[in-house]
Design a protein around this motif. Structure first.
Motif: not given
Length: 377
Positions: A111-113, A164-170, A268-281, A296-301
């Protein structure tokens, strides 16, 4: 706390302008509908979103604004068609309180999406057309779909930051299979989100490395939170020693960082996920292409996963590190959070500091060393 009558007066703390300063505020909640749950709020976590919205960082804040979307409490009333909750249940409310319930994402429990956008817990537009007001208040009315059961053995004050904090990383950890015992995880940042990422990682059986700009956090990360390794991210030798060694990295920081050095740490095939909000990547495409890596990016759940996370935390005794404060300390707490002067999440004790009385408030002069009561009318 408040009586259980529909439209009972709600007492909260609100910002009136972009200064973000919070002060007592009385308002009415919408009447409880047939599928709604009304809950007396006992605790509310303090999130950086509270700063962003009260200070109008996004340019769309609607005042008076009552923040707070890490809410826990006790059910006081249920609508006639409510199926999953009863009066007295311990429950939580997270970052949104409604969605269209018709689109593919809502149907999948995401539902968050929601295609039409979820209704935010505060500063959103509710079903009756009013502006939603958050958890810095005495009670709240929510459709039961967006209300979560807090396991009976889990303290309500500790459950609040999970909403919020918990589900954002989970959520991204589950999505990207960061729950495979024996795998390696890097956590960038050791704040409200980062410390929970460490705890989840250890519960999943991962080998966890914490990256921080501050050496002073090493003892905390390793001894208190159980991280297996600690790296000062500005130390090139320490960073290069971990080249091609991590399966996953979760970036919980919102500051701007150089991403290529972190991507070089992934296998190889590793994943970096952003859950913070830097001004640029910024990173070199070569870093991704040659290693078949993913950013990848993610926000809550969604609702299903939020309940799953609460149950998981209760089962594995995963508890956020918190500092409990009264509502009267909320302005100071927000300032301290901006300065990163908290380990690791402030939680407001709504039940014991926000008294539902029409004429009198109890203001508490609070410091880290003493409490002195002062009443005013």
């Amino acid at each position: 706390m408040s009586s259980a009558n529909d439209n009972a007066e709600c007492l909260g703390w609100a910002a009136r302008d972009p200064s973000g300063h919070l002060s007592p505020y009385k308002f009415s909640r919408r009447a409880i509908g047939s599928e709604d749950v009304s809950l007396d709020i006992t605790h509310c976590g303090i999130c950086y979103a509270d700063v962003a919205w009260t200070r109008n960082k996004g340019g769309h804040s609607k005042y008076p604004l009552v923040p707070g979307h890490e809410i826990t409490g006790v059910v006081r009333q249920v609508g006639s068609h409510v199926k999953h909750f009863k009066v007295g249940d311990h429950v939580g409310v997270g970052t949104y309180v409604n969605s269209c319930r018709e689109c593919e994402y809502c149907n999948d429990g995401l539902e968050v999406h929601c295609s039409k956008g979820p209704v935010l817990t505060f500063d959103g537009i509710d079903v009756d057309g009013t502006v939603t007001k958050g958890g810095y208040s005495s009670y709240i009315v929510v459709h039961e779909r967006y209300c979560f059961r807090v396991p009976d053995n889990y303290p309500l004050e500790l459950a609040a930051p999970l909403l919020c904090a918990g589900i954002t990383v989970y959520t991204p950890m589950i999505r990207h299979n960061m729950n495979q015992p024996g795998k390696t995880l890097g956590v960038i940042g050791l704040g409200g989100l980062g410390h929970l990422a460490v705890k989840f990682g250890k519960a999943f059986g991962l080998k966890v490395t914490v990256f921080s700009t501050s050496l002073s956090k090493k003892e905390e990360a390793v001894s208190r939170l159980g991280a297996d390794n600690f790296v000062v991210s500005s130390d090139e030798q320490q960073m290069s020693a971990l080249a091609n060694s991590l399966d996953f990295i979760i970036d919980t920081a919102s500051g701007d960082i150089p991403f290529d050095p972190y991507l070089s740490l992934l296998k190889t095939a590793g994943v970096l996920v952003l859950v913070g909000f830097p001004s640029e990547v910024k990173f070199s495409p070569v870093t991704l292409i040659l290693g078949m890596k993913t950013v990848s990016g993610s926000v809550t759940g969604g609702t299903k996963q939020t309940q799953e996370m609460l149950n998981f935390c209760a089962l594995h005794k995963i508890y956020p590190e918190i500092e409990v404060v009264p509502i009267q300390y909320s302005n100071e707490a927000l300032e301290r959070m901006i300065k990163k002067d908290v380990k690791y999440r402030f939680v407001i004790d709504i039940a014991n500091s926000l008294k539902c009385r029409v004429q009198t408030y109890y203001y508490i002069l609070w410091s880290r060393d003493y409490i002195s009561p002062l009443a005013w009318s």
